[in-house]
Design a protein around this motif. Structure first.
Motif, short mmCIF file in Angstrom:
data_model
loop_
_atom_site.label_atom_id
_atom_site.label_comp_id
_atom_site.label_asym_id
_atom_site.label_seq_id
_atom_site.Cartn_x
_atom_site.Cartn_y
_atom_site.Cartn_z
N ARG A 9 -2.18 18.16 4.80
CA ARG A 9 -2.10 16.52 4.28
C ARG A 9 -1.42 15.44 4.79
NH1 ARG A 9 -0.99 16.29 -1.17
NH2 ARG A 9 -1.29 14.05 -1.10
N GLY A 107 -10.02 12.96 -2.48
CA GLY A 107 -8.95 13.19 -2.05
C GLY A 107 -7.50 13.15 -2.04
N PRO A 108 -6.36 13.52 -1.86
CA PRO A 108 -5.52 13.14 -1.58
C PRO A 108 -5.23 12.85 -0.19
CG PRO A 108 -5.28 15.57 -1.45
CD PRO A 108 -6.80 14.98 -1.60
N ARG A 111 -2.65 11.92 6.53
CA ARG A 111 -1.74 11.11 7.10
C ARG A 111 -1.88 11.08 8.18
NH1 ARG A 111 -1.96 10.86 2.31
NH2 ARG A 111 -1.82 8.35 0.90
N LYS B 42 -0.53 8.45 -1.58
CA LYS B 42 -1.09 9.45 -2.66
C LYS B 42 -2.38 8.59 -2.42
CE LYS B 42 2.70 11.37 -4.25
NZ LYS B 42 2.93 12.45 -4.53
N GLY B 43 -3.41 9.62 -3.09
CA GLY B 43 -4.73 9.16 -2.78
C GLY B 43 -5.19 8.52 -4.24
N LEU B 44 -6.54 8.10 -4.29
CA LEU B 44 -6.83 6.82 -5.01
C LEU B 44 -6.81 8.05 -6.54
CD1 LEU B 44 -7.71 5.56 -2.08
CD2 LEU B 44 -9.44 4.49 -3.40
#
Lengths: 115, 114
Positions: A9, A107-108, A111, B42-44
């Motif tokens: 993530r 997806g999330p 980064r 966050k994501g979409l």
């Protein structure tokens, strides 16, 4: 049915290192898309893949970036020799039929921070 | 080249208001249009998808319309709540030479104040 999974993530790399971003599409989805979101910018298309095939990589920078979606396992976005300008959120999306008829599920994100 | 514009860039409203977010696109040759919600870091989350042959879609307090010929879509949010605070993204699906991709606007950042 688990959603689209991305890992890691968060990823921190120093300039010149390699970054590998992984995306596992939803079960039964064979279309994968990668998008990049630079700070204060909208999401930009990078690459569209189906199993073992790159369909469209027109959004990929010409150098240092590559993507694959093997027959088995996740899709991988690989960035070689990262630079500070690569710092962004990288999102993967999947679709069962292709976006023309179906939704893209996101997806999330990963980064990436380049020091 | 397809370009997607979202107006306003930011919007702040008191709780309970009905509001409209706007999206325009330059090329009417689209296959569908999606509205997403993105929370900070966050994501979409997909909210609504409208196929090019459709005029509108509804889900709960959300209603999205599409006027393909004029290159416009609106997202209507009824009785807004603080939990609706997020960035709302509009994206059109286009095809080019056997490929397909989403073209995104930069989003509207919505704040709903209690």
């Amino acid at each position: 049915n688990a959603g689209v999974m991305q890992n890691p993530r968060h990823l921190v790399r120093r300039r010149g290192q390699e970054a590998r971003l992984r995306c596992s599409p939803m079960k039964g989805h064979s279309h994968v898309y990668w998008y990049r979101q630079l700070p204060e910018e909208g999401l930009k298309f990078m690459v569209y893949l189906q199993k073992e095939n790159i369909i469209d990589e027109s959004g990929m920078p010409k150098e240092r970036f590559s993507a694959e979606f093997p027959k088995e396992g996740p899709s991988i976005l690989r960035i070689q020799q990262v630079v500070r300008g690569d710092s962004a959120a990288y999102f993967c999306a999947s679709s069962p039929l292709g976006g023309v008829r179906g939704e893209q599920f996101f997806g999330p994100g990963t980064r990436l921070t380049v020091l | 080249k397809q370009e997607v514009t979202q107006i306003p860039a930011a919007l702040s409203v008191p709780e309970g208001e009905n509001l409209v977010l706007n999206c325009s696109f330059t090329d009417s040759a689209i296959y569908n249009l999606q509205w997403f919600r993105q929370d900070p870091g966050k994501g979409l989350t997909s909210l609504l998808l409208i196929q090019s042959s459709q005029r509108e879609q509804t889900s709960g307090r959300l209603n999205a319309s599409l006027d393909k010929s004029s290159g416009r879509s609106t997202l209507y949010i009824a009785a807004s709540q603080p939990g609706d605070s997020a960035t709302y993204l509009c994206a059109v699906c286009i095809t080019q030479g056997g490929s397909e991709k989403l073209v995104f606007g930069k989003g509207t950042k919505l704040t709903v104040n209690p």
